[in-house]
Design a protein around this motif. Structure first.
Motif, PDB file in Angstrom:
ATOM      1  N   THR A  35       0.833  -1.206   0.000  1.00 17.68           N
ATOM      2  CA  THR A  35       0.000   0.000   0.000  1.00 17.68           C
ATOM      3  C   THR A  35       0.865   1.254   0.000  1.00 17.68           C
ATOM      4  O   THR A  35       0.614   2.199  -0.760  1.00 17.68           O
ATOM      5  CB  THR A  35      -0.942  -0.002   1.215  1.00 17.68           C
ATOM      6  OG1 THR A  35      -1.796  -1.153   1.142  1.00 17.68           O
ATOM      7  CG2 THR A  35      -1.794   1.250   1.249  1.00 17.68           C
TER       8      THR A  35
ATOM      9  N   LEU B  66       2.569   1.632  -3.456  1.00 20.68           N
ATOM     10  CA  LEU B  66       1.665   2.151  -4.492  1.00 20.68           C
ATOM     11  C   LEU B  66       1.422   3.640  -4.315  1.00 20.68           C
ATOM     12  O   LEU B  66       1.384   4.396  -5.290  1.00 20.68           O
ATOM     13  CB  LEU B  66       0.335   1.393  -4.441  1.00 20.68           C
ATOM     14  CG  LEU B  66       0.399  -0.116  -4.771  1.00 20.68           C
ATOM     15  CD1 LEU B  66      -0.969  -0.756  -4.547  1.00 20.68           C
ATOM     16  CD2 LEU B  66       0.872  -0.346  -6.206  1.00 20.68           C
ATOM     17  N   THR B  67       1.267   4.063  -3.072  1.00 21.04           N
ATOM     18  CA  THR B  67       1.051   5.490  -2.794  1.00 21.04           C
ATOM     19  C   THR B  67       2.277   6.312  -3.180  1.00 21.04           C
ATOM     20  O   THR B  67       2.173   7.354  -3.838  1.00 21.04           O
ATOM     21  CB  THR B  67       0.735   5.699  -1.307  1.00 21.04           C
ATOM     22  OG1 THR B  67      -0.460   4.982  -0.976  1.00 21.04           O
ATOM     23  CG2 THR B  67       0.537   7.177  -1.000  1.00 21.04           C
TER      24      THR B  67
ATOM     25  N   TYR C  19       5.623  -2.283 -14.133  1.00 23.05           N
ATOM     26  CA  TYR C  19       5.927  -0.905 -13.734  1.00 23.05           C
ATOM     27  C   TYR C  19       7.217  -0.371 -14.359  1.00 23.05           C
ATOM     28  O   TYR C  19       7.819   0.584 -13.862  1.00 23.05           O
ATOM     29  CB  TYR C  19       6.042  -0.830 -12.207  1.00 23.05           C
ATOM     30  CG  TYR C  19       4.793  -1.269 -11.485  1.00 23.05           C
ATOM     31  CD1 TYR C  19       3.548  -0.733 -11.801  1.00 23.05           C
ATOM     32  CD2 TYR C  19       4.856  -2.233 -10.467  1.00 23.05           C
ATOM     33  CE1 TYR C  19       2.389  -1.133 -11.126  1.00 23.05           C
ATOM     34  CE2 TYR C  19       3.715  -2.637  -9.799  1.00 23.05           C
ATOM     35  CZ  TYR C  19       2.489  -2.093 -10.135  1.00 23.05           C
ATOM     36  OH  TYR C  19       1.350  -2.498  -9.458  1.00 23.05           O
TER      37      TYR C  19
ATOM     38  N   ARG D 126       2.565   6.638  -6.893  1.00 20.34           N
ATOM     39  CA  ARG D 126       1.344   7.131  -7.541  1.00 20.34           C
ATOM     40  C   ARG D 126       0.746   6.100  -8.501  1.00 20.34           C
ATOM     41  O   ARG D 126       0.377   6.413  -9.648  1.00 20.34           O
ATOM     42  CB  ARG D 126       1.629   8.448  -8.270  1.00 20.34           C
ATOM     43  CG  ARG D 126       2.121   9.556  -7.335  1.00 20.34           C
ATOM     44  CD  ARG D 126       2.380  10.852  -8.065  1.00 20.34           C
ATOM     45  NE  ARG D 126       2.869  11.871  -7.160  1.00 20.34           N
ATOM     46  CZ  ARG D 126       3.159  13.126  -7.511  1.00 20.34           C
ATOM     47  NH1 ARG D 126       3.013  13.496  -8.791  1.00 20.34           N
ATOM     48  NH2 ARG D 126       3.592  13.989  -6.620  1.00 20.34           N
ATOM     49  N   LEU D 127       0.663   4.882  -7.990  1.00 25.69           N
ATOM     50  CA  LEU D 127       0.095   3.780  -8.754  1.00 25.69           C
ATOM     51  C   LEU D 127      -1.336   3.517  -8.286  1.00 25.69           C
ATOM     52  O   LEU D 127      -1.704   3.893  -7.163  1.00 25.69           O
ATOM     53  CB  LEU D 127       0.946   2.525  -8.571  1.00 25.69           C
ATOM     54  CG  LEU D 127       2.396   2.660  -9.056  1.00 25.69           C
ATOM     55  CD1 LEU D 127       3.231   1.485  -8.569  1.00 25.69           C
ATOM     56  CD2 LEU D 127       2.444   2.762 -10.580  1.00 25.69           C
ATOM     57  N   PRO D 128      -2.156   2.889  -9.096  1.00 24.46           N
ATOM     58  CA  PRO D 128      -3.561   2.672  -8.731  1.00 24.46           C
ATOM     59  C   PRO D 128      -3.723   1.820  -7.466  1.00 24.46           C
ATOM     60  O   PRO D 128      -3.036   0.812  -7.299  1.00 24.46           O
ATOM     61  CB  PRO D 128      -4.136   1.934  -9.951  1.00 24.46           C
ATOM     62  CG  PRO D 128      -3.192   2.228 -11.069  1.00 24.46           C
ATOM     63  CD  PRO D 128      -1.846   2.382 -10.446  1.00 24.46           C
ATOM     64  N   ASP D 129      -4.645   2.231  -6.591  1.00 22.61           N
ATOM     65  CA  ASP D 129      -4.923   1.460  -5.379  1.00 22.61           C
ATOM     66  C   ASP D 129      -5.361   0.041  -5.717  1.00 22.61           C
ATOM     67  O   ASP D 129      -5.105  -0.904  -4.951  1.00 22.61           O
ATOM     68  CB  ASP D 129      -6.028   2.138  -4.561  1.00 22.61           C
ATOM     69  CG  ASP D 129      -5.586   3.483  -3.999  1.00 22.61           C
ATOM     70  OD1 ASP D 129      -4.361   3.743  -3.984  1.00 22.61           O
ATOM     71  OD2 ASP D 129      -6.459   4.255  -3.579  1.00 22.61           O
ATOM     72  N   THR D 130      -6.020  -0.104  -6.846  1.00 23.15           N
ATOM     73  CA  THR D 130      -6.520  -1.430  -7.237  1.00 23.15           C
ATOM     74  C   THR D 130      -5.399  -2.424  -7.517  1.00 23.15           C
ATOM     75  O   THR D 130      -5.638  -3.632  -7.545  1.00 23.15           O
ATOM     76  CB  THR D 130      -7.411  -1.315  -8.482  1.00 23.15           C
ATOM     77  OG1 THR D 130      -6.698  -0.578  -9.496  1.00 23.15           O
ATOM     78  CG2 THR D 130      -8.705  -0.566  -8.157  1.00 23.15           C
ATOM     79  N   ASP D 131      -4.180  -1.938  -7.702  1.00 18.24           N
ATOM     80  CA  ASP D 131      -3.051  -2.845  -7.941  1.00 18.24           C
ATOM     81  C   ASP D 131      -2.697  -3.648  -6.689  1.00 18.24           C
ATOM     82  O   ASP D 131      -1.950  -4.635  -6.780  1.00 18.24           O
ATOM     83  CB  ASP D 131      -1.827  -2.065  -8.419  1.00 18.24           C
ATOM     84  CG  ASP D 131      -1.875  -1.791  -9.918  1.00 18.24           C
ATOM     85  OD1 ASP D 131      -2.957  -1.932 -10.501  1.00 18.24           O
ATOM     86  OD2 ASP D 131      -0.832  -1.442 -10.495  1.00 18.24           O
TER      87      ASP D 131
END
Length: 216
Positions: A24, A27-28, A62, A31-36
């Motif tokens: 988590t 991803l934050t 990525y 700046r990657l999608p939370d759904t990943d």
């Protein structure tokens, strides 16, 4: 002294929760999608997917947005930096030792990563030793790693118990050696027909308490 062999990831510590927190944050940060999160957790498969396969898949996904070094840092340190030992688990280990048990960790994985978890959580002060597959050169359910764990603490496998969350690695390994076992179900149903644990418990603290009581 009786021997109690305990798995580490998702038994003594909630490895999946720690890795989920790390992913988590990863991803934050990038700046990657939370759904990943769902994709990475499925790819990782509770640590059973080989690290190089996870790294290769994440690098491919990525490659235009995340440095390879960041992916390797996540896989090498993410879970190890966040694992915690629950108070109930700590108390259960204290109780086992007070009751005369020799406690040893038996875990698959890389030595540096697994030892970091053991030391971060203070488990190194609560068990008498550990056997890690990379260092032993054998992995659960192979009998050699269980023997290595017993040797590490100067104990015999005779009368030993195994506690773990993996039907294949922990319970089948114990069964092959004729050892009694407790499967930590983490609220999942047992689905194997060819072998069975001696007992099923929802968490490691309950499992340890069962072993202590059963042996008295």
């Amino acid at each position: 002294m009786p021997l109690l062999m305990l798995d580490l990831d998702n038994t003594l510590v909630d490895r999946d929760a720690a890795f989920r927190e790390a992913v988590t944050a990863f991803l934050t940060e990038h700046r990657l999608p939370d759904t990943d999160l769902t994709w990475v957790m499925a790819l990782d498969a509770s640590g059973y997917t080989a690290r190089h396969d996870v790294a290769a898949a994440m690098t491919d996904r990525y490659r235009d947005t995340v440095p390879t070094t960041a992916i390797h840092a996540l896989l090498d340190h993410g879970a190890a930096d966040r694992v915690v030992l629950a108070d109930l688990s700590r108390a259960a280990l204290d109780k086992a030792q007070a009751d005369g048990w020799t406690c040893v960790i038996v875990t698959n994985g890389r030595t540096a990563q697994q030892e970091a978890k053991i030391r971060r959580t203070g488990l190194d002060q609560l068990v008498q030793g550990w056997a890690i597959s990379e260092a032993v050169g054998r992995k659960k359910p192979e009998p050699e790693i269980f023997q290595a764990a017993a040797d590490a603490v100067g104990a015999s496998l005779a009368g030993a118990w195994v506690i773990g969350d993996s039907p294949h690695a922990d319970i089948a390994g114990a069964d092959a050696l004729g050892l009694r076992s407790v499967w930590v179900s983490n609220r999942q149903p047992w689905a194997q027909d060819s072998y069975q644990p001696t007992h099923v418990a929802e968490d490691v603290a309950t499992a340890i308490d069962y072993v202590i009581t059963a042996a008295r």
